[in-house]
Design an enzyme around this catalytic site. Structure first.
Site, PDB file in Angstrom:
ATOM      1  N   ASN A 114      -0.544   1.409   5.700  1.00 38.76           N
ATOM      2  CA  ASN A 114       0.422   0.630   4.912  1.00 38.76           C
ATOM      3  C   ASN A 114       1.170  -0.267   5.891  1.00 38.76           C
ATOM      4  OD1 ASN A 114       3.626   1.397   3.357  1.00 38.76           O
ATOM      5  ND2 ASN A 114       2.328  -0.378   3.066  1.00 38.76           N
ATOM      6  N   GLY A 115       1.193  -1.559   5.600  1.00 45.73           N
ATOM      7  CA  GLY A 115       1.867  -2.504   6.490  1.00 45.73           C
ATOM      8  C   GLY A 115       0.976  -3.696   6.733  1.00 45.73           C
TER       9      GLY A 115
ATOM     10  N   TYR B 104      13.738  -3.019  -4.406  1.00 46.21           N
ATOM     11  CA  TYR B 104      12.685  -3.166  -5.417  1.00 46.21           C
ATOM     12  C   TYR B 104      11.450  -2.287  -5.222  1.00 46.21           C
ATOM     13  CZ  TYR B 104       8.886  -5.426  -8.006  1.00 46.21           C
ATOM     14  OH  TYR B 104       7.812  -5.668  -8.811  1.00 46.21           O
TER      15      TYR B 104
ATOM     16  N   GLY C  74       0.652   0.022  -4.978  1.00 45.07           N
ATOM     17  CA  GLY C  74      -0.620  -0.699  -4.939  1.00 45.07           C
ATOM     18  C   GLY C  74      -1.457  -0.357  -6.150  1.00 45.07           C
TER      19      GLY C  74
ATOM     20  N   CYS D 278       0.809  -1.209   0.000  1.00 50.41           N
ATOM     21  CA  CYS D 278       0.000   0.000   0.000  1.00 50.41           C
ATOM     22  C   CYS D 278       0.848   1.268   0.000  1.00 50.41           C
ATOM     23  CB  CYS D 278      -0.880   0.059   1.250  1.00 50.41           C
ATOM     24  SG  CYS D 278      -1.965  -1.346   1.435  1.00 50.41           S
TER      25      CYS D 278
END
Ligand code: SF4
Length: 492
Positions: free
Chosen positions: A124-125, A269, A49, A23
């Site tokens: 996010n996570g 990445y 995302g 996310c």
């Protein structure tokens, strides 16, 4: 060789053969057109995302929400959608589903009405004690509307016995385990918070003031700032909670100080290459990784070729350090629409070819060093090696800009189960054989740390989270342990 090898190479959608960031989040405080700015920020964070997107705004009296499945440009394509999101305050979210299916009810930000008014949260996570907390919350009468772990925050805030929003928020954070970078908005404040180890990124930026009032931005990565016309102020620190309201900014640190463990894979990445994460430029880090890789695993060759796009900076670093020419021997199509993300069975095997094409003028009769960021299942690597050979390469030497990914991530990255990771079940020589390369080498863990300006990995107190390479998980995996115990009980 493990007997799972055959299943490791079963056909999968080509998009499955990468780790996926889960996310991206943004928050805008005190700026007209907050929804437009949030949409621009989300667009810059699209790489974090691609399955769904949403924005919640507050206009001083009411909250307004729009959420949809698809890319930001699709969800917010109709100008009327943004027009229906008035207000100077907004939070937004891009989703790549790891927990909870991709259904509209799981799309964030999540909004709820509390006794203190409305509150929207974007996360996010990934939490690692979701199942335990969820079972206990359900027993206490909480009714979950979604299957995402992020809804846990909403219920913990709702049942907290504290009175202020901030105290309730902190109370909730103290009960969760896992990785979180959060942004939330209530009627008179915005909250941004990072878990105590700071696994996922979160930064603070500033917009030009409006009517003499300071305007702030929170975002997952710095790359979102320039698209919103904002300036970088600072990283939100691990374990820090920032409160933004009419009076300005307040920083709270309710957790005991601990050593941070930022996700090292963000540098390899996930992050956009023009972002600066934890004061390190991602692009420079990737070039350094390529240099280290060249020093560790040099090979006689004619040309260095990246697997685009993520392999490009590492290949540049490899070429510089090895003295070999850098060439674009593989061209990536940027025009694959979502129509092709779930191809029919008939064309599924063409997935890699739809995304990548070989450039024979670079590859023919050459000994090629092929640089990619990682190997997950190995299906894409095998097809790319095949394509490079079919374009006339004499030799293909595959070099990987991360150590072997042997373990799953539980902190917000979508990964296959451990058994499906090629490196979990195979030696490097077995992987080379399966992929069909002439040689295969990965950067070492210490080499990766050196590329990030560390002398080596400090095994007593690692500087980063690197659990997908080492299996050294810095945050307890409470759900996994609890679920194993439940299974053992059932068996007994
Ligand atoms: Fe990042 Fe890997 Fe740690 Fe997950 S396990 S947070 S991908 S380093």
């Amino acid at each position: 060789m493990n007997s799972n090898n055959v299943s490791s190479f079963q056909e999968t959608s080509y998009t499955d053969d990468k780790f996926h960031e889960e996310c991206g989040v943004v928050g805008i405080w005190a700026k007209s057109d907050a929804a437009s700015l949030a949409a621009l920020g989300l667009h810059a964070l699209q790489h974090r995302g691609q399955e769904a997107s949403g924005i919640v705004t507050f206009d001083g009296e009411n909250f307004h929400t729009h959420k949809g499945l698809g890319l930001v440009g699709e969800v917010f394509a109709d100008p009327q959608v943004i027009a229906n999101l008035p207000g100077k305050y907004a939070i937004g979210h891009n989703r790549y589903a790891t927990t909870g299916a991709t259904q509209l009810r799981n799309v964030q930000p999540l909004y709820a009405d509390f006794e203190f008014g409305g509150l929207a949260v974007a996360h996010n996570g990934n939490l690692t004690n979701t199942d335990i907390l969820r079972r206990s919350l359900v027993r206490r009468g909480c009714l979950f509307q979604s299957s995402t772990d992020s809804e846990i925050f909403i219920h913990l805030i709702a049942i907290s016995l504290y009175t202020s929003v901030v105290d309730r928020f902190i109370d909730a954070l103290k009960q969760v385990q896992g990785a979180y970078s959060l942004v939330a908005i209530a009627k008179d404040l915005m909250i941004a918070a990072r878990d105590p180890l700071g696994v996922r990124p979160l930064i603070l930026g500033k917009l030009a003031p409006t009517d003499g009032k300071e305007a702030w931005v929170v975002a997952s990565e710095t790359c979102a700032l320039s698209s919103m016309g904002a300036e970088f102020v600072r990283n939100i620190e691990p374990g820090e909670i920032i409160i933004i309201n009419e009076d300005g900014i307040q920083s709270l640190k309710p957790f005991s100080a601990t050593h941070s463990r930022f996700c090292i894979f963000e540098y390899v990445y996930f992050a956009r290459p023009d972002s600066i994460l934890e004061n390190k430029a991602v692009y420079i880090a990737r070039k350094n990784i390529g240099r280290e890789l060249a020093l560790e695993s040099a090979v006689e060759a004619d040309v260095v070729v990246p697997v685009p796009d993520s392999g490009v900076p590492s290949a540049m670093g490899y070429a510089e350090a090895s003295g070999l020419p850098f060439e674009l021997g593989i061209i990536r199509s940027h025009y694959i629409g979502r129509t092709f993300i779930e191809p029919t069975d008939q064309i599924r095997h063409l997935g890699v070819k739809m995304k990548h094409a070989t450039n024979r003028s670079v590859l023919e009769n050459k000994r090629v060093v092929l640089i990619d960021d990682s190997i997950v299942r190995g299906t894409t690597s095998r097809k790319i090696v095949e394509m490079v050979r079919a374009a006339g390469a004499k030799e293909v030497h595959l070099r990987i800009a991360s150590p072997p990914t042997k373990h799953s991530c539980y902190y917000g990255i979508d990964t296959p189960t451990q058994e499906k990771l090629l490196a979990h079940t195979n030696s490097i020589e077995e992987m080379r054989d399966l992929i069909g390369a002439d040689s295969l080498a990965f950067i070492s863990c210490d080499g990766l740390y050196r590329a990030l300006d560390e002398k080596e990995r400090n095994n007593a107190q690692p500087q980063y989270c690197d659990a997908c390479f080492t299996g050294d998980y810095p945050i307890p995996l409470s759900d996994c342990i609890s679920n194993l115990q439940v299974k053992a009980k059932v068996k007994a």
